[in-house]
Motif scaffolding. Sequence first.
Motif, PDB file in Angstrom:
ATOM      1  N   GLY A 313       1.229  -1.421  -0.386  1.00  0.00           N
ATOM      2  CA  GLY A 313       0.398   0.161   0.207  1.00  0.00           C
ATOM      3  C   GLY A 313       0.734   1.182   0.353  1.00  0.00           C
ATOM      4  N   LEU A 314       2.062   1.494   0.989  1.00  0.00           N
ATOM      5  CA  LEU A 314       2.404   2.684   0.402  1.00  0.00           C
ATOM      6  C   LEU A 314       3.326   2.752  -0.775  1.00  0.00           C
ATOM      7  N   GLY A 315       3.272   1.443  -1.693  1.00  0.00           N
ATOM      8  CA  GLY A 315       3.435   2.020  -3.242  1.00  0.00           C
ATOM      9  C   GLY A 315       4.386   2.900  -3.759  1.00  0.00           C
ATOM     10  N   THR A 316       6.001   3.241  -3.335  1.00  0.00           N
ATOM     11  CA  THR A 316       7.016   2.741  -3.359  1.00  0.00           C
ATOM     12  C   THR A 316       7.813   2.459  -3.835  1.00  0.00           C
ATOM     13  N   GLN A 317       9.358   2.657  -3.937  1.00  0.00           N
ATOM     14  CA  GLN A 317      10.168   1.912  -4.901  1.00  0.00           C
ATOM     15  C   GLN A 317      10.936   1.006  -3.256  1.00  0.00           C
ATOM     16  N   GLU A 318      10.892   1.992  -2.802  1.00  0.00           N
ATOM     17  CA  GLU A 318      11.694   1.305  -0.905  1.00  0.00           C
ATOM     18  C   GLU A 318      10.774  -0.089  -0.405  1.00  0.00           C
ATOM     19  N   ALA A 319       8.815   0.661  -0.995  1.00  0.00           N
ATOM     20  CA  ALA A 319       8.276   0.173  -0.335  1.00  0.00           C
ATOM     21  C   ALA A 319       8.230  -1.680  -0.733  1.00  0.00           C
ATOM     22  N   PHE A 320       8.383  -1.164  -1.821  1.00  0.00           N
ATOM     23  CA  PHE A 320       8.589  -2.349  -2.907  1.00  0.00           C
ATOM     24  C   PHE A 320       9.048  -3.284  -3.108  1.00  0.00           C
ATOM     25  N   LEU A 321      10.231  -2.616  -2.649  1.00  0.00           N
ATOM     26  CA  LEU A 321      11.925  -4.071  -2.349  1.00  0.00           C
ATOM     27  C   LEU A 321      12.149  -4.361  -0.795  1.00  0.00           C
ATOM     28  N   ALA A 322      11.290  -3.493   0.571  1.00  0.00           N
ATOM     29  CA  ALA A 322      11.107  -4.254   1.304  1.00  0.00           C
ATOM     30  C   ALA A 322       9.721  -5.010   1.412  1.00  0.00           C
ATOM     31  N   ALA A 323       9.364  -5.133   0.689  1.00  0.00           N
ATOM     32  CA  ALA A 323       7.579  -6.108   0.048  1.00  0.00           C
ATOM     33  C   ALA A 323       8.876  -7.738   0.280  1.00  0.00           C
ATOM     34  N   ALA A 324       9.807  -7.121  -1.806  1.00  0.00           N
ATOM     35  CA  ALA A 324       9.986  -8.409  -1.858  1.00  0.00           C
ATOM     36  C   ALA A 324      11.210  -8.943  -0.955  1.00  0.00           C
ATOM     37  N   VAL A 325      11.786  -8.359  -0.226  1.00  0.00           N
ATOM     38  CA  VAL A 325      13.038  -9.270   0.551  1.00  0.00           C
ATOM     39  C   VAL A 325      11.621  -9.740   1.440  1.00  0.00           C
ATOM     40  N   PHE A 326      10.952  -9.124   2.324  1.00  0.00           N
ATOM     41  CA  PHE A 326      10.393  -9.939   3.243  1.00  0.00           C
ATOM     42  C   PHE A 326       9.699 -10.532   3.427  1.00  0.00           C
ATOM     43  N   ILE A 327       9.283 -11.380   1.491  1.00  0.00           N
ATOM     44  CA  ILE A 327       8.350 -12.387   0.936  1.00  0.00           C
ATOM     45  C   ILE A 327       9.570 -13.367   1.133  1.00  0.00           C
ATOM     46  N   ILE A 328      10.566 -12.834   1.128  1.00  0.00           N
ATOM     47  CA  ILE A 328      12.133 -14.104   1.302  1.00  0.00           C
ATOM     48  C   ILE A 328      12.126 -14.622   2.199  1.00  0.00           C
ATOM     49  N   VAL A 329      12.600 -14.018   3.458  1.00  0.00           N
ATOM     50  CA  VAL A 329      12.823 -13.202   5.341  1.00  0.00           C
ATOM     51  C   VAL A 329      11.529 -14.245   5.503  1.00  0.00           C
ATOM     52  N   HIS A 330      10.181 -13.635   5.241  1.00  0.00           N
ATOM     53  CA  HIS A 330       9.051 -14.664   5.990  1.00  0.00           C
ATOM     54  C   HIS A 330       9.316 -16.292   5.648  1.00  0.00           C
ATOM     55  N   ALA A 331       9.018 -16.464   4.402  1.00  0.00           N
ATOM     56  CA  ALA A 331       9.014 -17.942   4.003  1.00  0.00           C
ATOM     57  C   ALA A 331      10.166 -18.470   4.722  1.00  0.00           C
ATOM     58  N   PHE A 332      12.052 -18.363   4.581  1.00  0.00           N
ATOM     59  CA  PHE A 332      12.139 -18.725   5.498  1.00  0.00           C
ATOM     60  C   PHE A 332      12.803 -19.123   6.853  1.00  0.00           C
ATOM     61  N   TYR A 333      12.178 -18.216   7.253  1.00  0.00           N
ATOM     62  CA  TYR A 333      11.952 -18.669   9.164  1.00  0.00           C
ATOM     63  C   TYR A 333      11.239 -19.093   9.318  1.00  0.00           C
ATOM     64  N   LYS A 334       9.573 -18.683   8.935  1.00  0.00           N
ATOM     65  CA  LYS A 334       8.712 -19.777   8.989  1.00  0.00           C
ATOM     66  C   LYS A 334       8.488 -20.904   9.056  1.00  0.00           C
ATOM     67  N   ALA A 335       8.864 -20.985   7.611  1.00  0.00           N
ATOM     68  CA  ALA A 335       8.838 -21.790   7.585  1.00  0.00           C
ATOM     69  C   ALA A 335       9.468 -23.525   7.932  1.00  0.00           C
ATOM     70  N   THR A 336      10.473 -22.857   8.560  1.00  0.00           N
ATOM     71  CA  THR A 336      11.894 -23.344   9.781  1.00  0.00           C
ATOM     72  C   THR A 336      11.183 -23.667  11.053  1.00  0.00           C
ATOM     73  N   LEU A 337      10.308 -22.329  11.701  1.00  0.00           N
ATOM     74  CA  LEU A 337       9.181 -22.418  12.422  1.00  0.00           C
ATOM     75  C   LEU A 337       8.247 -23.687  12.755  1.00  0.00           C
TER      76      LEU A 337
END
Length: 782
Positions: A313-337
């Motif tokens: 929703g923030l709609g900025t380049q920085e937000a899209f970058l953060a969302a792209a990285v966080f998708i990977i972050v969340h997949a790794f640590y949440k699948a592990t847990l």
Amino acid sequence: MLTAILTGFLFSIFLVFTGKFFKGKLSILASLIPLGLFVYFFQFIPAIAGGEVIMRSYEWIPSFNVDLGFKLDGLSLLFSLMITGIGFLVFAYTSSYLKGHEYLDRFYGYLASFMGAMLGLVLSDNMITLFVFWELTSITSFFLIGFNNTNPASRKSALTALGITGIGGLFLLAGALLLNNMTGTYSISEMLSMSEAIRENEFYFLAVIFIFGAAFTKSAQFPFHFWLPGAMKAPTPVSTYLHSATMVKAGIYLLMRFTPVLGGENIWNTTLIVVGGITMVYSAIHTIFRTDLKGILAYSTISALGILVFLTGLGTQEAFLAAAVFIIVHAFYKATLFLVTGIIDHQTHTRDVTRLSGLNKIMLPVGIAGILAAISSAGIPPTIGFVGKELTYEASLHYESLVIFLMIAIVVTKILLLYAGFVAGIKPFTGKLPEELSNTKKPGFVLWAPPLLLAILGIVFGIAPFIIEAPLIKPVVEAMGADASNIHLALWHGFNTVFILSLITIGVGTALYFIIKPSKGLENGIARFDFIAPENILTKFNKIFMSISNFWTNFFQNGYLRNYISIIILFLVVLVGYIMIGSTRFTIDYNSLSKITVYEITTTLILIAGIFYTVFTDSRLAAVAAMGVVGLSICLIFVFYSAPDLAMTQFSIDTLTVILFVLVLYKLPKYLKLSDYKTRLRDGILSTIFGLIITTLALEVLSEPVSKEVGDFYAANSYIEAHGKNVVNVILVDFRGVDTLMEISVLSIAAVGVFGLMKLRLKMKDRRRYADTGQNTENNKN
């Protein structure tokens, strides 16, 4: 690409015939399917990183502009790699987790079908195709969530998830149809080139609402979030695969995919910020009050999904970058847990975090995986979680408005997620081992290797984030419509405001972990507020709806066929009568009518007498006979007007009907009058009005200009194409052969039903006769 999508479905079909080979030691071979698909998609990384977009299209329903169009760009490649990569680990993990299970092959079938549906969803470039795979994910997840179908809670959770996500599917279909109406295409790529025209369209707001409805229900956004904690009744591999890495992110994918098409307007951005913000804070708070490990992970997952919606929703380049990285972050640590939680439950037979501690002494590799995942969840360097958290803070800090409120919301959320990660990943493995768990066995390699691998990757990508920068992250940002040329990922961004916020998050979150201990008291305390929870409100609404439905059903479906017919006819009278008021135009030219003969008068009088006798007689058989007289009178009218073929058809059907009625009614109890004089008078008036309306409709049709185009076609082609001289028979047998076949099938089924009823009554009579004979024999012996 189509083959890759269908592989999961084909493997499921294959298991129907060879499933028994995947219940034993060979079960781990099932993991080769997602592994092969992962390798297939992995080879596209260089092309996608180079800016290429791979399109594939297969003709499906061209008349409706629907094809099997698939698109592989940065966004779909990231999700495809997650689906197949984590799918490989989950498949392998399942071979040990459900080892010896009676329905292991069935579980693999559901899992493979879900994988195929998710791949189809993220690769689809046609909205109808996207909808089909969207619904397939809901259906396959229903079977996975309710896999333990002997457990009532599992069945209820599966139905709840299917109901909520099914509503989202209807929203998606409505959005697809509306966008097609606005653009003339179902292709998402073509819509992208029309984004400006779509935003200026009068139906833009409605299209946005439909897309939001689909995304929010699928990705468990408030107030539709409650189905996800309930889905934790599923086996742990399901929770890992569906609820951390794949299905719940389908809604996130939808929002990201349509951001270049529908984004950029206040209604889009503001709604996503508000809904995502509420969801992430609300769910993060709930993690404090849970004692079940999967419950904690479920609410932290909902919170993470809220963060992704918030960033989109923030709609900025920085937000899209953060969302792209966080998708990977969340997949790794949440699948592990989730995998770690499954191992704990599998070995100790409990997920109650208040009873778990000191497990490092027994399952050290699992403990290492859990602790590393918790550190990544907390955003502590040198994990990829730290990079994701820094980018999230940076995107929120640089937003153009409400910066303070946004920062408070995201920092509070991150603090609570740190707490949840520590409780789920660290607490079970530290401290003193309870006496009741001292006999816990160490898990096998196949169980602990997948979570440990994911946890290690979280560290590797944190130390060297450039590994994923060019091949994965930049293409995702570009797919969302932003410039990615100046993007650079690094573990260290300098000592600045964002780093200070990270230190505050780590410090406060760690302190919270040592201060607040999970307890049943906290869990019971939050339960007092269940009466205002969305799930409880929806349950009460459902009860009210069921009460109204029961009243409505009992009022109309009261068991009396005559009442059903009366209601149907009354509805038709009101509807058709309302339409006909003031719109009838027919006139009767009495000069054009032929002379009435004595034969016609006699036949009509007999017909009327038959009708009155049918209505007023007290005998069923007499009524059936009178109805036969009515039918034969109609046959004579057909003969008078030179339609012998219709007369023979009417005669055959009427004779068969009379015989069937006699056979059935003869077995019924004695005729009873169940209606009074007023009821019969009401029914008579209703029937008369209905007859007048049908007569009026017939006269209205006769007054319309006759178009002979269809008739001329059949007359010209009946003999040439069907080699038949009787046009009516040719139409029924050849031109409308399928319709006639269906009618014959219906009559055949009805005949079989009648025959079955007759045989049933005969059998019952034979049994009574046999019983009576047996009784008499016994009496004679005595």
